[in-house]
Design a protein around this motif. Structure first.
Motif, short mmCIF file in Angstrom:
data_model
loop_
_atom_site.label_atom_id
_atom_site.label_comp_id
_atom_site.label_asym_id
_atom_site.label_seq_id
_atom_site.Cartn_x
_atom_site.Cartn_y
_atom_site.Cartn_z
N GLY A 12 49.23 -13.52 -2.40
CA GLY A 12 48.67 -12.17 -2.59
C GLY A 12 47.21 -12.13 -2.18
N TYR A 13 46.46 -13.16 -2.58
CA TYR A 13 45.03 -13.23 -2.24
C TYR A 13 44.86 -13.20 -0.71
CZ TYR A 13 40.34 -15.27 -1.82
OH TYR A 13 39.04 -15.51 -1.50
N HIS A 14 45.79 -13.83 -0.02
CA HIS A 14 45.72 -13.86 1.45
C HIS A 14 46.50 -12.71 2.08
CE1 HIS A 14 43.66 -17.77 1.91
NE2 HIS A 14 44.27 -18.08 0.78
N ASN A 15 46.78 -11.68 1.29
CA ASN A 15 47.54 -10.51 1.78
C ASN A 15 48.86 -10.88 2.42
OD1 ASN A 15 45.70 -8.51 1.04
ND2 ASN A 15 44.40 -9.14 2.77
N TYR A 16 49.47 -11.96 1.97
CA TYR A 16 50.76 -12.43 2.49
C TYR A 16 50.69 -12.76 3.98
CZ TYR A 16 52.03 -10.61 -2.00
OH TYR A 16 52.05 -10.37 -3.35
N ASN A 45 48.97 -15.48 6.80
CA ASN A 45 48.38 -16.82 6.98
C ASN A 45 48.73 -17.80 5.86
OD1 ASN A 45 47.16 -15.88 9.25
ND2 ASN A 45 45.27 -15.33 8.17
N PHE A 46 49.19 -17.31 4.73
CA PHE A 46 49.60 -18.23 3.67
C PHE A 46 51.04 -17.88 3.35
CE2 PHE A 46 48.75 -21.40 0.57
CZ PHE A 46 47.53 -21.94 0.93
N THR A 47 51.96 -18.64 3.93
CA THR A 47 53.37 -18.32 3.78
C THR A 47 53.83 -18.66 2.36
OG1 THR A 47 53.93 -20.52 4.49
CG2 THR A 47 53.84 -18.82 6.22
#
Ligand code: GLY
Length: 347
Positions: free
Chosen positions: A252-256, A258-260
């Motif tokens: 969530g922090y990475h807006n979904y 780049n962080f799968t």
């Protein structure tokens, strides 16, 4: 070929067989009430396997149509869901017909939700083509779409009528997407099966294909047992969320982007284990790193915690998080959100 029978409220089989995608029509014919099916996929998977699936269905007497949307989590939304409903209408799909989800977790989740709700329920088949979808999201009946306020927040329980897993499809995955699924496989080892954990830990992203059939079978069988015991996620099933409370927060922090999901789960398992079972940390982190997955995220804990309090596993001011103090054994810990925040901030 192996079959796992999942004895939920509506029992179904998971077929695990290399090459099964080429004969999916034969397996689907065994459970279908009619000879009409609508296939839902994404653009990448359609290109890879669309024709194979259509040909196999046609060889087995099916009339079928196919709809695909843009690959990726950003498509798991209400607008694409609405497009799927319109496509099902245009294809004249009735309650006797079938909807087939061909693809990874996004395809399975949104198609399952469409199947749960279109005409108040149409049978659906999962043909998962990623490791994550084969060992986790295609089995157990959780279906959902994302809302602007969070991931998987509109959904339903809808068990599939059949799941067809072909580990040959994993060969077309990028190493990053394969690693994503391995995060969930490591999770199964951590929560339920030390032997599975050791098998995974003795391999790495470059040579895991040698033992992939055993990993896929064992993970699905663990999921079967957990889901049979707690189909509607009120108790034991929560152990499948090991690493997910912090993992979802990192995503969530990475807006979904780049962080799968798999990366989030890997880092989430590492965080929670460093905090609550530090003796296991090195072993877990070495295994995670062997699959080129992260054990950390640059997100500061105080920015992750607000996402944790939105976790679906929260219950009015309380949160359930999962800890493994021994490899193969998971505990569900219920505490207040405030206490959870305090414990994690201290870490
Ligand atoms: N993916 C977690 C569950 O099926 O409960």
């Amino acid at each position: 070929m192996k079959r796992i029978r999942v004895n939920t409220s509506k029992p179904y089989d998971v077929v695990i067989e290399r090459g099964s995608i080429n004969k999916c029509g034969k397996y689907i014919a065994e459970i279908a009430k009619s000879k009409k099916a609508a296939i839902i996929s994404d653009d990448i998977v359609e290109e890879l396997y669309g024709e194979t699936v259509i040909n196999s269905l046609k060889e087995n007497g099916f009339e079928c149509t196919m709809f695909s949307f843009k690959n990726g989590e950003a498509s798991k939304n209400l607008s694409v869901l609405s497009d799927i409903y319109e496509f099902l209408c245009a294809s004249n799909i009735t309650r006797n017909d079938l909807i087939i989800a061909l693809g990874g977790g996004v395809v399975g989740d949104i198609t399952g939700f469409a199947a749960a709700t279109f005409l108040r329920g149409v049978e659906f088949v999962q043909i998962p083509t990623t490791l994550l979808a084969q060992i986790d999201s295609s089995v157990g009946g959780k279906t959902a779409v994302d809302l602007k306020c969070g991931k998987n927040l509109a959904g339903a329980f809808k068990q599939p009528a059949l799941v067809i897993c072909d580990s040959n499809t994993l060969k077309t995955l990028t190493p990053e997407i394969l690693a994503d699924g391995m995060a969930e496989a490591i999770k199964y080892g951590m929560i339920r099966d030390e032997k599975l954990f050791d098998l995974i830990a003795q391999h790495n992203l470059d040579n895991v294909d040698e033992v992939m059939d055993e990993i896929v079978y064992t993970c699905i069988d663990i999921k079967r047992i957990v889901v049979e015991n707690d189909e509607f996620d009120r108790g034991e099933r929560m152990i499948l969320n090991f690493g997910h409370t912090i993992g979802h927060a990192i995503e969530g922090y990475h807006n979904y982007i780049n962080f799968t999901h798999g990366k989030g789960v890997a880092a989430g398992m590492a965080y929670i284990t460093r905090r609550f079972a530090p003796d296991l940390s090195e072993q877990l982190e070495n295994c995670i790193k062997a699959y080129r997955l992260p054990i950390d995220s640059e997100a500061p804990m105080n920015e992750l915690l607000p996402f944790c309090s939105k976790d679906k596993k929260r219950e009015s001011g309380n949160i359930n998080y999962i800890v493994c103090k021994e490899i193969g054994k998971a505990e569900i810990v219920k505490t207040t959100v405030a206490e959870f925040n305090r414990l994690m901030e201290e870490a």
